[in-house]
Design a protein around this motif. Structure first.
Motif, mmCIF file in Angstrom:
data_model
loop_
_atom_site.group_PDB
_atom_site.id
_atom_site.type_symbol
_atom_site.label_atom_id
_atom_site.label_comp_id
_atom_site.label_asym_id
_atom_site.label_seq_id
_atom_site.Cartn_x
_atom_site.Cartn_y
_atom_site.Cartn_z
ATOM 1 N N HIS A 1 0.812 -1.216 0.000
ATOM 2 C CA HIS A 1 0.000 0.000 0.000
ATOM 3 C C HIS A 1 0.850 1.274 0.000
ATOM 4 N N ASN A 2 1.859 1.332 0.837
ATOM 5 C CA ASN A 2 2.691 2.539 0.886
ATOM 6 C C ASN A 2 3.427 2.770 -0.431
ATOM 7 N N GLN A 3 3.839 1.683 -1.072
ATOM 8 C CA GLN A 3 4.485 1.815 -2.377
ATOM 9 C C GLN A 3 3.510 2.379 -3.411
ATOM 10 N N LEU A 4 2.268 1.909 -3.356
ATOM 11 C CA LEU A 4 1.271 2.422 -4.292
ATOM 12 C C LEU A 4 1.003 3.902 -4.042
ATOM 13 N N LEU A 5 0.894 4.295 -2.765
ATOM 14 C CA LEU A 5 0.668 5.704 -2.444
ATOM 15 C C LEU A 5 1.815 6.572 -2.956
ATOM 16 N N GLU A 6 3.053 6.095 -2.816
ATOM 17 C CA GLU A 6 4.203 6.849 -3.310
ATOM 18 C C GLU A 6 4.140 7.020 -4.824
ATOM 19 N N ARG A 7 3.743 5.971 -5.515
ATOM 20 C CA ARG A 7 3.685 6.045 -6.979
ATOM 21 C C ARG A 7 2.515 6.906 -7.456
ATOM 22 N N VAL A 8 1.417 6.859 -6.728
ATOM 23 C CA VAL A 8 0.287 7.733 -7.068
ATOM 24 C C VAL A 8 0.688 9.193 -6.886
ATOM 25 N N ASP A 9 1.397 9.484 -5.800
ATOM 26 C CA ASP A 9 1.857 10.853 -5.562
ATOM 27 C C ASP A 9 2.833 11.299 -6.651
ATOM 28 N N LYS A 10 3.640 10.376 -7.134
ATOM 29 C CA LYS A 10 4.643 10.707 -8.151
ATOM 30 C C LYS A 10 4.017 10.934 -9.519
ATOM 31 N N TRP A 11 3.055 10.087 -9.887
ATOM 32 C CA TRP A 11 2.569 10.096 -11.260
ATOM 33 C C TRP A 11 1.175 10.701 -11.438
ATOM 34 N N PHE A 12 0.404 10.859 -10.363
ATOM 35 C CA PHE A 12 -0.971 11.346 -10.524
ATOM 36 C C PHE A 12 -1.278 12.583 -9.677
ATOM 37 N N SER A 13 -0.249 13.179 -9.067
ATOM 38 C CA SER A 13 -0.494 14.343 -8.198
ATOM 39 C C SER A 13 -0.947 15.572 -8.981
ATOM 40 N N THR A 14 -0.712 15.586 -10.296
ATOM 41 C CA THR A 14 -1.115 16.746 -11.107
ATOM 42 C C THR A 14 -2.564 16.658 -11.581
ATOM 43 N N MET A 15 -3.266 15.619 -11.182
ATOM 44 C CA MET A 15 -4.651 15.454 -11.624
ATOM 45 C C MET A 15 -5.506 16.612 -11.118
ATOM 46 N N SER A 16 -6.328 17.152 -11.996
ATOM 47 C CA SER A 16 -7.164 18.302 -11.647
ATOM 48 C C SER A 16 -8.163 17.944 -10.563
ATOM 49 N N ARG A 17 -8.544 18.951 -9.785
ATOM 50 C CA ARG A 17 -9.584 18.775 -8.779
ATOM 51 C C ARG A 17 -10.870 19.441 -9.259
ATOM 52 N N GLY A 18 -11.943 19.175 -8.525
ATOM 53 C CA GLY A 18 -13.215 19.790 -8.889
ATOM 54 C C GLY A 18 -13.985 18.906 -9.846
ATOM 55 N N ASP A 19 -15.288 19.095 -9.876
ATOM 56 C CA ASP A 19 -16.168 18.273 -10.699
ATOM 57 C C ASP A 19 -16.933 19.175 -11.653
ATOM 58 N N ARG A 20 -16.514 19.147 -12.918
ATOM 59 C CA ARG A 20 -17.168 19.980 -13.923
ATOM 60 C C ARG A 20 -17.914 19.135 -14.945
ATOM 61 N N GLY A 21 -18.074 17.847 -14.643
ATOM 62 C CA GLY A 21 -18.651 16.931 -15.612
ATOM 63 C C GLY A 21 -20.168 16.914 -15.613
ATOM 64 N N ASN A 22 -20.693 16.252 -16.621
ATOM 65 C CA ASN A 22 -22.131 16.035 -16.754
ATOM 66 C C ASN A 22 -22.616 15.172 -15.591
ATOM 67 N N SER A 23 -23.816 15.435 -15.093
ATOM 68 C CA SER A 23 -24.342 14.670 -13.956
ATOM 69 C C SER A 23 -24.742 13.253 -14.343
ATOM 70 N N GLY A 24 -25.025 13.022 -15.622
ATOM 71 C CA GLY A 24 -25.435 11.691 -16.063
ATOM 72 C C GLY A 24 -26.784 11.263 -15.530
ATOM 73 N N GLN A 25 -27.609 12.224 -15.146
ATOM 74 C CA GLN A 25 -28.901 11.914 -14.529
ATOM 75 C C GLN A 25 -29.759 11.060 -15.451
ATOM 76 N N SER A 26 -30.398 10.046 -14.869
ATOM 77 C CA SER A 26 -31.223 9.125 -15.645
ATOM 78 C C SER A 26 -32.487 8.777 -14.879
ATOM 79 N N LYS A 27 -33.501 8.382 -15.629
ATOM 80 C CA LYS A 27 -34.771 7.989 -15.028
ATOM 81 C C LYS A 27 -35.302 6.759 -15.748
#
Length: 456
Positions: free
Chosen positions: A228-254
């Protein structure tokens, strides 16, 4: 007299113990091999969820799941997720398609992508010694796709091949038609691009879709065969630049119900009948319907079996002497689902076969014995445990649970949850389903296929 006891411990554990019995101090690597797999989940401040299953496998699998499936596509850009899936591994802003392919395949690895109506999932597989090296290409594929216009054009043959395979698979056509009839909104969207949209998705449209949906609080990363700690280190190294916030479509369905009929020249007619099911976040209801599905029958489990030993199979077998197939299904999305039956039979017998299957579904909703439930629990747990042996299925399941619930249910807790379901839980939910509005799809020669009103 020599007494003998039957051991209930796994055979491999007994073998390992015997091999170590003559050693007073086993090596560290051997001690590590004896430890049970470790399952851990961490929610990062960015909203990104990281889950690992350290099972000491020499092969490491890293999955990235993003809530960006077909249901979130704009109505004027249908098929975007199909294009996105088929372009996984093409050039990124930092890596060429040649570089990605050569470097991953050079060490025997693979990079694949799949989409559902809810999610887009990327999976990297390789020898654990090369994980950090190859994560660069997984990260580039997810976060920095280039969508070069000439590569979009080069990709058309892949999408056309997908559509050709889809059209030649009546079961796939049936399920897509059922969703089209059952839902209004995002879940009506197909996971396959419409013909009229092939080649119509531009670089800007694809880049905007990724920018809006590929954000940290819509994403989970899972690793199997990594600490787990190795995975966290690699996520921090390779995915830390991922944008935050949710601007996507809601995908609402009925769920609205309805019918879809697709005429083909097939000698076999396929019919699916369904009602609104439950969302994946409601574990108790999901398990209740999974047990009902198991009681009704999910088709043959033994090669060359005709499946007529199940409740649905017994009912349909009385209506035809021709080959047939019948199965219950339980599809769960984040907020809703579909529960129902599929029947495949000859064109002349399809009406009687579907009628018999629906009648059996209604009867089972009213009356389930304790013995039937007991057997269904054993079967469902065995099916789940067997599925978990497939590491690719395991990665997808861990990823889906992580993103939907923020945590993963261990197999032990899963078995306890299954055992806690009662007959009343199932019949109460089943009666609501059989009394609710329905949806139906038919594919094949339809002159004798029933209409929904014939089954109500």
């Amino acid at each position: 007299m020599i007494s003998m006891k039957i051991s209930r411990r796994p055979l491999n554990a007994l073998v390992v113990k015997r091999l170590l019995s003559g050693q007073t101090s086993p090596k560290r690597s051997e001690t590590e091999a004896l430890r049970a797999p470790t399952l851990k989940t961490t929610s990062l401040p960015s909203g990104l969820i990281v889950t690992s299953l350290d099972n000491r496998s020499p092969i490491t699998r890293i999955g990235v799941i993003v809530r960006a499936g077909a249901r979130y596509e704009p109505q004027d850009q249908l098929g975007l997720s199909h294009t996105l899936r088929s372009m996984a591994g093409f050039s990124t802003k930092d890596s060429t398609v040649f570089g990605i392919t050569r470097n991953i395949e050079y060490v025997g690895g693979s990079l694949t992508a799949l989409t559902t109506r809810d999610d887009v999932i990327y999976v990297l597989e390789n020898d654990g010694n090369y994980t950090d090296r190859n994560l660069k290409y997984l990260s580039d594929t997810v976060l920095q796709p280039a969508f070069k216009h000439w590569q979009i054009k080069d990709n058309l043959y892949r999408q056309k091949a997908d559509l050709s395979y889809y059209r030649d698979s009546p079961q796939l056509v049936l399920i897509e038609a059922l969703h089209s009839a059952a839902f209004r909104g995002g879940l009506r969207n197909s996971i396959y691009s419409p013909d009229f949209m092939i080649g119509k998705h531009s670089t800007d449209q694809l880049a905007d879709y990724v920018d809006r949906h590929f954000v940290s609080n819509r994403t989970a990363i899972v690793g199997v065969g990594i600490e787990h700690n190795q995975l966290l280190e690699r996520v921090d190294k390779w995915f830390s630049t991922m944008s935050r916030g949710d601007r996507g479509n809601s995908g609402q369905s009925k769920f609205v119900g309805g019918e879809a009929r697709v005429d083909t020249n097939s000698d076999t007619t396929y019919v699916a009948v369904a009602a609104e099911g439950v969302g994946s976040k409601n574990q108790k209801d999901v398990l209740s319907l999974s047990l009902l599905q198991t009681i009704l029958g999910t088709g043959p489990r033994v090669e060359f079996s005709d499946g007529s030993h199940t409740k649905l199979g017994e009912a349909v077998a009385k209506t035809t002497s021709e080959p047939f197939a019948v199965s219950a299904f339980n599809i769960n999305y984040t907020d809703t689902g579909l529960f129902g039956i599929t029947v495949a039979a000859s064109a002349q017998d399809i009406h009687k076969a579907v009628k018999a299957a629906v009648t059996q579904l209604r009867a089972s909703a009213k009356s389930i014995s304790e013995e039937e439930l007991k057997n269904a629990k054993h079967s469902l747990k065995a099916t789940t445990l067997l599925a978990a042996e497939d590491q690719n299925v395991l990665v997808e399941e861990l990823a889906t649970q992580s993103l939907n619930a923020g945590q993963v249910v261990s197999l032990t807790d899963y078995e306890k949850a299954v055992d806690s379901i009662t007959v009343q839980d199932i019949t109460g939910l089943a009666n609501k389903i059989v009394k609710s509005k329905g949806a139906m799809a038919c594919v094949g020669k339809l002159q004798n296929a029933p209409y929904l009103e014939d089954l109500l």
